[in-house]
Write a protein that holds these residues in place. Structure first.
Motif, short mmCIF file in Angstrom:
data_model
loop_
_atom_site.label_atom_id
_atom_site.label_comp_id
_atom_site.label_asym_id
_atom_site.label_seq_id
_atom_site.Cartn_x
_atom_site.Cartn_y
_atom_site.Cartn_z
N ARG A 81 12.43 -34.61 21.85
CA ARG A 81 12.32 -33.73 23.01
C ARG A 81 13.27 -34.25 24.08
N GLN A 136 3.97 -30.13 27.48
CA GLN A 136 4.85 -30.07 26.32
C GLN A 136 5.96 -29.05 26.50
N LEU A 164 2.68 -28.39 17.21
CA LEU A 164 1.88 -28.71 18.39
C LEU A 164 0.50 -28.13 18.12
N LEU A 213 7.86 -29.18 13.16
CA LEU A 213 7.13 -29.86 14.23
C LEU A 213 5.98 -28.97 14.63
N TYR A 240 13.37 -28.93 22.61
CA TYR A 240 13.13 -29.67 21.38
C TYR A 240 14.37 -29.60 20.49
N ILE A 250 10.23 -38.05 18.66
CA ILE A 250 8.84 -37.71 18.45
C ILE A 250 8.38 -38.21 17.06
N TRP A 288 12.86 -35.18 14.96
CA TRP A 288 12.51 -34.30 16.06
C TRP A 288 12.53 -35.11 17.36
N TYR A 296 1.56 -34.23 18.75
CA TYR A 296 2.45 -33.59 17.77
C TYR A 296 2.09 -34.05 16.36
#
Lengths: 118, 115
Positions: free
Chosen positions: B36, B85, B78, B76, B89, B46, B34, B64
């Motif tokens: 961003r 954020q 949050l 993923l 992604y 991430i 993952w 995360y």
């Protein structure tokens, strides 16, 4: 620690003229190097990769890159730009991490946006 | 062809909500990632996973968490979304083995906005 510097955030060329996107890297070990392309609203697609074989690497869509260890560079070139080349390009360096089972570190440059003028 | 799919292309959530981003790959790849993506910053890792139930922190794991219960799926999470954020992604996958030479295959991305 490794790092990647893409020297231009934006490059503009006329259709039919050569393309040069510059990338310099630093790495503690012998890295693998990649160029990815991202068209608007799309995921990243691999253009080409260097893995310690031939220093001149040919990729898709007429792109190529030359690995120059003495200059720590991996610049991307194309002899003649096409309108469909307009996209964002990322230079990426990969090397093994010091920790983790079989893990490695992939570091992306900040990207270069290529505009092609008709 | 390798296909990496992400559950949503666009997502809008409120501050404090718990957010799940799902990623599925159909090529039996061991590794999943993952990232961003933010303008001017490129892609930042991430978390990644090199096997089912295995995970490793990337460069920016704070805020995360991830889950990998099946080989083809990498989520993923949050825990409590915040406005910082808001981002694109991207999920990716690759085969294991000689990871230095293996390309990563990317999904189309999820653009998350937290208001």
């Amino acid at each position: 620690a490794q790092s990647v510097t893409q020297l231009d955030s934006h490059v503009s060329v006329s259709e039919g003229t050569p393309v040069l996107l510059r990338c310099n890297y630093s790495s503690s070990y012998s890295p693998s190097l990649f160029w990815y392309v991202q068209h608007p609203n799309k995921g990243l697609q691999l253009l080409l990769k260097y893995t310690s074989a031939a220093t001149l690497v040919k990729g898709i869509n007429g792109f190529e890159a030359e690995f120059k260890k003495s200059e720590t560079s991996f610049h991307l070139t194309k002899p003649s730009a096409h309108m469909s080349d307009a996209a964002e390009y990322f230079c990426v360096v990969s090397e093994v991490r010091n920790s983790g089972a079989g893990s490695y570190q992939l570091t992306f440059g900040k990207g270069t946006k290529l505009s092609v003028i008709p | 062809d390798v296909k990496v799919t992400q559950s949503s292309r666009y997502l809008v959530k409120r501050t404090g909500e718990k957010v799940f981003l799902e990623c599925v790959q159909d090529m039996d790849h061991e590794n999943m990632f993952w990232y961003r993506q933010d303008p001017g910053l490129g892609l930042r890792l991430i978390y990644f996973s090199y096997d089912v139930k295995m995970k490793e922190k990337g460069d920016i794991p704070e805020g995360y968490s991830v889950s990998r219960e099946k080989k083809e799926r990498f989520s993923l999470i949050l825990e409590s979304a915040s406005t910082n954020q808001t981002s694109m992604y991207l999920c990716a996958s690759s085969v294991a083995g000689t990871v230095l030479v293996n390309e990563q295959y990317f999904g189309p991305g999820t653009r998350l906005t937290v208001t």
